[in-house]
Design a protein around this motif. Sequence first.
Motif, PDB file in Angstrom:
ATOM      1  N   LYS A  31       3.226   6.856  -5.719  1.00  0.00           N
ATOM      2  CA  LYS A  31       4.134   5.966  -4.251  1.00  0.00           C
ATOM      3  C   LYS A  31       3.976   7.650  -3.116  1.00  0.00           C
ATOM      4  O   LYS A  31       5.027   7.243  -2.482  1.00  0.00           O
ATOM      5  N   ASP A  32       3.326   7.954  -2.988  1.00  0.00           N
ATOM      6  CA  ASP A  32       3.226   9.607  -1.525  1.00  0.00           C
ATOM      7  C   ASP A  32       1.871   8.176  -1.078  1.00  0.00           C
ATOM      8  O   ASP A  32       2.413   8.179   0.188  1.00  0.00           O
ATOM      9  N   GLU A  33       1.328   7.043  -1.389  1.00  0.00           N
ATOM     10  CA  GLU A  33       1.050   6.143  -0.794  1.00  0.00           C
ATOM     11  C   GLU A  33       2.197   5.276  -0.476  1.00  0.00           C
ATOM     12  O   GLU A  33       1.782   3.899  -0.205  1.00  0.00           O
ATOM     13  N   TYR A  34       3.354   5.119  -0.672  1.00  0.00           N
ATOM     14  CA  TYR A  34       3.917   3.964  -0.880  1.00  0.00           C
ATOM     15  C   TYR A  34       5.632   4.587  -0.118  1.00  0.00           C
ATOM     16  O   TYR A  34       5.888   5.327  -0.267  1.00  0.00           O
TER      17      TYR A  34
ATOM     18  N   ALA B 233       7.239  -2.581  -2.729  1.00  0.00           N
ATOM     19  CA  ALA B 233       6.361  -1.119  -2.721  1.00  0.00           C
ATOM     20  C   ALA B 233       5.334  -1.392  -1.404  1.00  0.00           C
ATOM     21  O   ALA B 233       4.654  -2.574  -1.262  1.00  0.00           O
ATOM     22  N   LYS B 234       5.937  -1.136  -0.078  1.00  0.00           N
ATOM     23  CA  LYS B 234       4.991  -1.367   1.112  1.00  0.00           C
ATOM     24  C   LYS B 234       3.832  -0.456   1.541  1.00  0.00           C
ATOM     25  O   LYS B 234       4.551   0.436   1.674  1.00  0.00           O
ATOM     26  N   PRO B 235       3.057  -0.520   1.152  1.00  0.00           N
ATOM     27  CA  PRO B 235       1.317   0.316   1.648  1.00  0.00           C
ATOM     28  C   PRO B 235       2.144   1.513   2.992  1.00  0.00           C
ATOM     29  O   PRO B 235       2.657   1.208   3.633  1.00  0.00           O
TER      30      PRO B 235
ATOM     31  N   PHE C 112       7.363  -0.449 -11.978  1.00  0.00           N
ATOM     32  CA  PHE C 112       7.649   0.786 -11.704  1.00  0.00           C
ATOM     33  C   PHE C 112       6.579   1.737 -11.863  1.00  0.00           C
ATOM     34  O   PHE C 112       6.472   2.768 -11.117  1.00  0.00           O
ATOM     35  N   ARG C 113       6.786   2.891 -13.347  1.00  0.00           N
ATOM     36  CA  ARG C 113       5.418   3.367 -13.381  1.00  0.00           C
ATOM     37  C   ARG C 113       4.394   3.309 -13.123  1.00  0.00           C
ATOM     38  O   ARG C 113       3.868   4.345 -12.770  1.00  0.00           O
TER      39      ARG C 113
ATOM     40  N   ILE D 124       6.215  -6.968  -5.367  1.00  0.00           N
ATOM     41  CA  ILE D 124       7.790  -6.255  -5.674  1.00  0.00           C
ATOM     42  C   ILE D 124       7.070  -6.046  -6.831  1.00  0.00           C
ATOM     43  O   ILE D 124       6.702  -6.289  -7.673  1.00  0.00           O
ATOM     44  N   ILE D 125       7.882  -4.642  -7.865  1.00  0.00           N
ATOM     45  CA  ILE D 125       8.741  -4.258  -8.492  1.00  0.00           C
ATOM     46  C   ILE D 125      10.002  -5.089  -9.319  1.00  0.00           C
ATOM     47  O   ILE D 125      10.817  -4.828  -8.680  1.00  0.00           O
TER      48      ILE D 125
END
Length: 320
Positions: free
Chosen positions: A173-176, A146-148, A166-167, A159-160
């Motif tokens: 999620k809109d921030e990444y 996940a990248k900002p 993930f949850r 890293i997920i």
Amino acid sequence: MCDRIINILFLGGAKRVSMGRKLIKAGAELGCKVVLYSYELEPHVPIAAVAEVIIGKRWKDPSLMEHLHEIVVDKNIDIILPFVDPAVAVAGAYVERFGDAWSPVVGPAFAEMLFDKVSCAMAFEEAGLSIPETYHAGRPVFPMIAKPRHGSASKGLQIINDVSEFRRIIKVKDEYVIQRYYPDREEYTVDCYVGADGRPLCISPRKRLEVLGGEVSRTVTVYDLSIVDYAYAAIARLGLRGAVTIQYLRDRESGRLMLMEINPRLGGGVVCSVHAGADIPMLILREYIGLELRPVDEILPGTMICRYFEETVFYGCETE
């Protein structure tokens, strides 16, 4: 050949002493005197070794443009070179609004898109460019990264590895931008310069060997036609112009090459390519002056730079 003074203003070029020296050298080869200025938030920065530091405003300050215009007029600035992400849109917007200085950058709207990782991932996919699989919906495949959305210099990467992680991320999620993560990989940076007519004049791949604080500290030029071909495709399909830094990763297991991001500015390690024969400072000056631009024919692979600490000393500073 030139016989004139060229005043160049760096935006956020606090540590770009080597690039400053390369521009001065390129100017001397053309018979010009290059005079450097750098727009910074405080005076005690390394670039003071080769440039006059001008105390400026923050990039989001509403009075930035007017203040920048005062500096351009007062110092007779000819060229503006941004060295940090927010400064790219500033340089482009200044040129569009005032037009009394030139900058080898894309337009401000294009720059803003490239610095939004969600928007640029969509643009890369639409252009048919190879990128890590981006998560949109459905069952996740681990590991992921996940990248900002508006991050830079590798800050805030996560890293997920499992469903619980993930949850947690998917709630915001809109921030990444969330993509497939390739842990066994090689990373490459491509230093490019593209003329105003869209013709690539320089494409120089180099391998990232060591990174500190999001910036390369050791890097080496490589001869890799697949990377060069991928960079040509990105330039043509996206309509890139000016100084551009393109980053790729190669999955060691599959050999697949993927585009990570594009920074429409000079990269921190571009001096490695310059030492190898990709004289981007000369291309910048020649394009500004209006001289003939010839593509760089030969870039020496195996040219490595290793960065080290060197002091710029200031006297009479306050101690509190």
